[in-house]
Design an enzyme around this catalytic site. Structure first.
Site, PDB file in Angstrom:
ATOM      1  N   HIS A 271      52.018  89.348  -6.281  1.00  0.00           N
ATOM      2  CA  HIS A 271      51.502  88.226  -7.057  1.00  0.00           C
ATOM      3  C   HIS A 271      50.090  88.569  -7.519  1.00  0.00           C
ATOM      4  O   HIS A 271      49.246  89.003  -6.726  1.00  0.00           O
ATOM      5  CB  HIS A 271      51.491  86.953  -6.222  1.00  0.00           C
ATOM      6  CG  HIS A 271      50.656  85.866  -6.813  1.00  0.00           C
ATOM      7  ND1 HIS A 271      50.768  85.485  -8.138  1.00  0.00           N
ATOM      8  CD2 HIS A 271      49.675  85.094  -6.264  1.00  0.00           C
ATOM      9  CE1 HIS A 271      49.892  84.517  -8.375  1.00  0.00           C
ATOM     10  NE2 HIS A 271      49.228  84.268  -7.265  1.00  0.00           N
TER      11      HIS A 271
ATOM     12  N   ASN B 264      45.312  84.849 -13.123  1.00  0.00           N
ATOM     13  CA  ASN B 264      46.341  84.380 -12.198  1.00  0.00           C
ATOM     14  C   ASN B 264      47.263  83.433 -12.957  1.00  0.00           C
ATOM     15  O   ASN B 264      46.866  82.329 -13.322  1.00  0.00           O
ATOM     16  CB  ASN B 264      45.672  83.667 -11.014  1.00  0.00           C
ATOM     17  CG  ASN B 264      46.665  83.158  -9.986  1.00  0.00           C
ATOM     18  OD1 ASN B 264      47.854  83.017 -10.257  1.00  0.00           O
ATOM     19  ND2 ASN B 264      46.167  82.866  -8.798  1.00  0.00           N
TER      20      ASN B 264
ATOM     21  N   CYS C  86      53.091  80.100  -6.512  1.00  0.00           N
ATOM     22  CA  CYS C  86      52.902  81.500  -6.902  1.00  0.00           C
ATOM     23  C   CYS C  86      54.004  82.429  -6.387  1.00  0.00           C
ATOM     24  O   CYS C  86      54.152  83.540  -6.895  1.00  0.00           O
ATOM     25  CB  CYS C  86      51.548  81.995  -6.415  1.00  0.00           C
ATOM     26  SG  CYS C  86      50.158  81.005  -7.017  1.00  0.00           S
TER      27      CYS C  86
END
Length: 312
Positions: free
Chosen positions: A238, A268, A113
């Protein structure tokens, strides 16, 4: 040239939207349960014939078109991804071939990520060192391909997409120094393991680490860039979970900044989340050109990387 800047952005998302109500027919969950815990309403799901390279190519083509550069101007392609299936040609090489780039250096980076901010720093370093002049930096994931659709704690999170940036040399640096690192002893807290690979995480451990350990590091990023948190025009963290984004942004003290919350509609998307959210903010005109924006990636390995950039 003594620095680099973000010249242009582009993004791509699959057409298919998966809602919380649809997920509730697949696992034991509900719209209220998902929204209250992670803040996500919808996410985009790639079709079977869409892969990491094809999505990366779509985003990269838009960024290149927006930059005004020709394919032959690009001499470095960096792709951040943890869900590419093929080893060779790598995703960067496939994108370069699709766009007709004649002879760039091509590399994939897997920092999960935090991949995009690592790749952006690497491109900045290459340009500062004189080994590249124009770079294409892409974050892309088909995160749904590694989802465990029987695990309601993780399958509600994931989405697919890509974001890309064209980076170019400039006299005055507009991409600030990176602060990056990791907590290897806690790397097991975010996992994509096995055959077939499946995403799993220790959600509470990640939440505690992100909300307590990351705000001071984000403040260090601002300090290294010579920018006060209250002077930031935007913060793009993020897009892991709205319940992480909100407290980290609050503890940072970015009281005047637009806080990116693309996670609510995109889920996500791992390495794609920062460039995807950034490209949307800029395309909507929510941040003025030249204004300071904090980018801060974090996640698998418990890796992190952040820098302040100037809005293209």
């Amino acid at each position: 040239m003594t620095g680099s800047r973000v010249l242009a952005l582009g993004h791509y998302q699959p057409a298919r939207v998966l809602t919380n109500d649809e997920l509730a027919t697949m696992v034991d969950t509900s719209d209220e349960w998902i929204r209250s815990r992670v803040g996500i309403r919808t996410r985009r799901i790639a079709e079977p014939d869409e892969n990491v390279a094809s999505m990366a190519g779509q985003a990269a083509a838009k960024a290149l078109a927006n930059s005004g550069l020709a394919p032959e101007d690009i001499d470095l392609v960096l792709v951040a991804t943890c869900t590419a299936v093929d080893r060779s040609p790598n995703t960067a090489a496939r994108v370069a071939a699709e766009l007709g780039l004649p002879s760039p250096a091509v590399m994939d980076l897997n920092v999960v990520c935090a991949g995009f901010t690592h790749a952006l720093a690497s491109a900045d370093h290459a340009i500062r060192a004189g080994s590249a002049r124009n770079a294409l930096v892409i974050g892309v994931e088909k995160f749904t391909s590694v989802a465990d659709w029987t695990d309601r704690s993780t399958c509600v999170l994931v989405g697919d997409g890509a974001g890309a940036a064209v980076i170019t040399a400039c006299a005055e640096p507009e991409i600030g120094p990176v602060i990056w690192g990791s907590v290897p002893t806690m790397g097991h807290a975010v996992r994509i393991e096995g055959t077939p690979s499946r995403f799993a995480q220790e959600g509470q451990a990640v939440y505690r680490w992100a909300t307590t350990q990351l705000p001071p590091i984000a403040r260090q990023v601002c300090e290294r860039a010579g920018v006060l948190p209250e002077d930031l025009a935007a913060v793009v963290l993020h897009q892991a979970n709205l319940r992480i984004i909100e407290p980290v942004a609050r503890k940072l003290g970015a009281v005047n900044a637009v806080i990116a919350t693309d996670v609510t509609e995109s889920g996500n998307t791992s390495a794609a989340s920062i460039p995807l959210a950034l490209s949307k903010l800029v395309s909507r005109g929510e941040v003025a050109s030249g204004a300071p924006i904090l980018l801060f990636g974090f996640g698998g390995n418990l890796s992190y990387a952040g820098q302040v950039i100037r809005c293209p």
